[in-house]
Design an enzyme around this catalytic site. Structure first.
Site, PDB file in Angstrom:
ATOM      1  N   GLU A   1      -9.757  -1.613   4.592  1.00  0.00           N
ATOM      2  CA  GLU A   1      -8.554  -1.857   5.397  1.00  0.00           C
ATOM      3  C   GLU A   1      -8.885  -1.923   6.888  1.00  0.00           C
ATOM      4  O   GLU A   1      -8.215  -2.601   7.653  1.00  0.00           O
ATOM      5  CB  GLU A   1      -7.514  -0.748   5.119  1.00  0.00           C
ATOM      6  CG  GLU A   1      -6.201  -0.946   5.856  1.00  0.00           C
ATOM      7  CD  GLU A   1      -5.089   0.003   5.401  1.00  0.00           C
ATOM      8  OE1 GLU A   1      -5.184   0.585   4.302  1.00  0.00           O
ATOM      9  OE2 GLU A   1      -4.118   0.137   6.147  1.00  0.00           O
TER      10      GLU A   1
ATOM     11  N   THR B   1       4.597  -1.540   3.891  1.00  0.00           N
ATOM     12  CA  THR B   1       4.791  -2.934   4.299  1.00  0.00           C
ATOM     13  C   THR B   1       4.990  -3.835   3.084  1.00  0.00           C
ATOM     14  O   THR B   1       4.201  -3.774   2.134  1.00  0.00           O
ATOM     15  CB  THR B   1       3.583  -3.401   5.148  1.00  0.00           C
ATOM     16  OG1 THR B   1       3.441  -2.508   6.248  1.00  0.00           O
ATOM     17  CG2 THR B   1       3.774  -4.826   5.652  1.00  0.00           C
TER      18      THR B   1
ATOM     19  N   ILE C   1       0.848  -1.205   0.000  1.00  0.00           N
ATOM     20  CA  ILE C   1       0.000   0.000   0.000  1.00  0.00           C
ATOM     21  C   ILE C   1       0.876   1.245   0.000  1.00  0.00           C
ATOM     22  O   ILE C   1       1.550   1.535   0.994  1.00  0.00           O
ATOM     23  CB  ILE C   1      -0.879   0.044   1.273  1.00  0.00           C
ATOM     24  CG1 ILE C   1      -1.651  -1.259   1.452  1.00  0.00           C
ATOM     25  CG2 ILE C   1      -1.786   1.255   1.285  1.00  0.00           C
ATOM     26  CD1 ILE C   1      -2.293  -1.391   2.833  1.00  0.00           C
ATOM     27  N   GLY C   2       0.879   1.996  -1.082  1.00  0.00           N
ATOM     28  CA  GLY C   2       1.701   3.207  -1.156  1.00  0.00           C
ATOM     29  C   GLY C   2       0.884   4.441  -0.825  1.00  0.00           C
ATOM     30  O   GLY C   2       0.543   5.215  -1.723  1.00  0.00           O
TER      31      GLY C   2
END
Ligand SMILES: Cc1cc2nc3c(=O)[nH]c(=O)nc-3n(C[C@H](O)[C@H](O)[C@H](O)COP(=O)(O)OP(=O)(O)OC[C@H]3O[C@@H](n4cnc5c(N)ncnc54)[C@H](O)[C@@H]3O)c2cc1C
Length: 386
Positions: A252, A167, A132-133
């Site tokens: 999320e 991550t 996830i950016g």
């Protein structure tokens, strides 16, 4: 009015799911027999491509995604059962976690036909690891202030900037990133867009792993230096990134992982103290069980919202905030009730090692996925009091 918004519909998991639960439990018992309790206490962080491929082969990834793209068209409740069993057993779900939880649903909702046909089958078979950016060095809670820019050029998009705390970026196949595509727009929330990045093809993208307190390298600083992305890397509409990312964040935050990160410790604690239970200790354990049971009912209610296609953002923020308080409190309670110190050394008994691991990991629980202050802001807005 407030009570209406705060209502958690009490869903029952359909009885027909008992056999699915049994099947998952039996599978996990066999698959995890050699996994130490410490390893299990890393749970949804622990990265294990082989385990994810096995889960995919069982049809337990991308369960709610449409069959035409390789999904399984099953219900949010069925997915809930699989996720819950994996977390309770401490299964190493890190490789597929982001893909299964949010990237798959996001691509199905906003991706192009080509993206869906190419990517979703890799997610459902447990072959694709996503990262996830979103966060940047100066934009965490205030995500909309992010500075990394994607500039449209003739043959694609040129990206410059830095993401952080990403991550698994150093080993992920794909990143879904949020970039600024219009720096002239009126508000910081507009002019943002989402991109699907194939990490194996990307030049000019450098992930640098960051060590956490336990010494593991799972998250990264990722720099983009004139990285050229193809035109079709855009996900959804240009400029609609904020709306899309807000929906992604609701996925999320909507799962039972927000209160089950320390579940392995709770079961170990009960094992360790069960021979010597004073009434006071029983009352403390009883209140933990009541707490986790209530959180579970609230979380199943969120699966119900997802099942009905409703927005889970408010309910999910409440469960994340309360769940986080629950799981961050467990290590100190476990230390106090068992009268055992945490250890990081290999010679401690299982329980002390699990405790040692979680004492170090627990502070991060309230950061990842959004901090308590941010959750409470969303709750206040959702309730109309802010
Ligand atoms: C284990 C872990 C994994 C992560 N993985 C990822 C990942 O894969 N991808 C990704 O993009 N990010 C990831 N993150 C980053 C995470 O999303 C951010 O840490 C989080 O959003 C907080 O941002 P920050 O660290 O910049 O803190 P800040 O935003 O600087 O916040 C610092 C403190 O100020 C408080 N604060 C900030 N703004 C307000 C406000 N308006 N009102 C009241 N209080 C406020 C916060 O609550 C917090 O206590 C990860 C983080 C952790 C710990």
């Amino acid at each position: 009015m407030l009570a209406e918004k705060l209502h958690f519909e009490p869903y029952e998991l359909p009885a027909s799911l008992t056999s699915l639960r049994e099947e998952v439990r039996n599978f996990l018992q066999e698959a995890l027999q050699s996994h130490s309790p410490v390893h299990r206490s890393n749970s949804w962080d622990a990265y294990d491509p082989e385990f994810s491929a096995r889960l995919g082969a069982k049809g337990w990834l991308g369960m709610t995604l449409p069959e035409q793209y390789g999904g399984h068209g099953r219900s949010a409740f069925e997915r809930y059962v699989v996720v819950e069993e994996c977390l309770a057993a401490g299964a190493p779900t890190g490789f597929h976690w982001v893909a299964d939880r949010q990237s798959g649903p996001l691509i199905v909702r906003y991706g192009s036909e080509t993206q869906k046909l190419e990517i979703i089958p890799k997610i459902t078979t447990g072959k694709a690891c996503f990262c996830i950016g979103m966060s940047e060095p100066n934009s965490g809670s205030d995500l909309a202030s992010l500075q990394t820019r994607a500039e449209r050029v003739t043959d694609g998009w040129v990206v410059n900037g830095t993401k952080v705390w990403t991550t698994h970026a150093h080993r992920a196949h794909y990143m879904i990133a949020l970039f600024r595509t219009d720096s002239q727009s009126d508000s910081k929330h507009s002019g943002l867009s989402q991109f699907l990045i194939d990490m194996s093809k990307a030049e000019g993208i450098t992930p640098r792993p960051i060590k956490d307190l336990t010494g593991r390298r799972h998250f990264n600083e990722v720099s983009f230096e004139n990285a050229l992305l193809p035109v079709d890397a855009l996900v959804g509409e240009e400029g609609q990134g904020w709306k899309q990312v807000t929906e992604e964040l609701a996925f999320e935050r909507s799962g039972p992982e927000r209160y089950l990160s320390c579940f392995v410790l709770l079961t170990k604690l009960i094992d360790v103290i069960k021979e010597d239970l004073s009434p006071a200790t029983m009352a403390r354990i009883g209140s933990q069980i009541a707490w986790v049971t209530t959180l579970r009912n609230m979380s199943i209610s969120i699966a119900g919202l997802l099942h009905e296609g409703q927005d889970p953002a408010l309910a999910a923020s409440i469960v994340k905030d309360l769940g986080c308080q629950f799981e961050q409190g467990l290590p100190s309670l476990a230390q106090e009730l068992a009268h055992l110190e945490p250890t990081l050394e290999g010679h401690g008994i299982d329980y002390q090692q699990v405790l040692g691991n979680l004492v170090q990991l627990a502070p991060s629980f309230s950061l990842r996925g959004g901090t308590p202050e941010i959750m409470r802001g969303i709750i206040a807005r959702g309730l109309g009091v802010r």
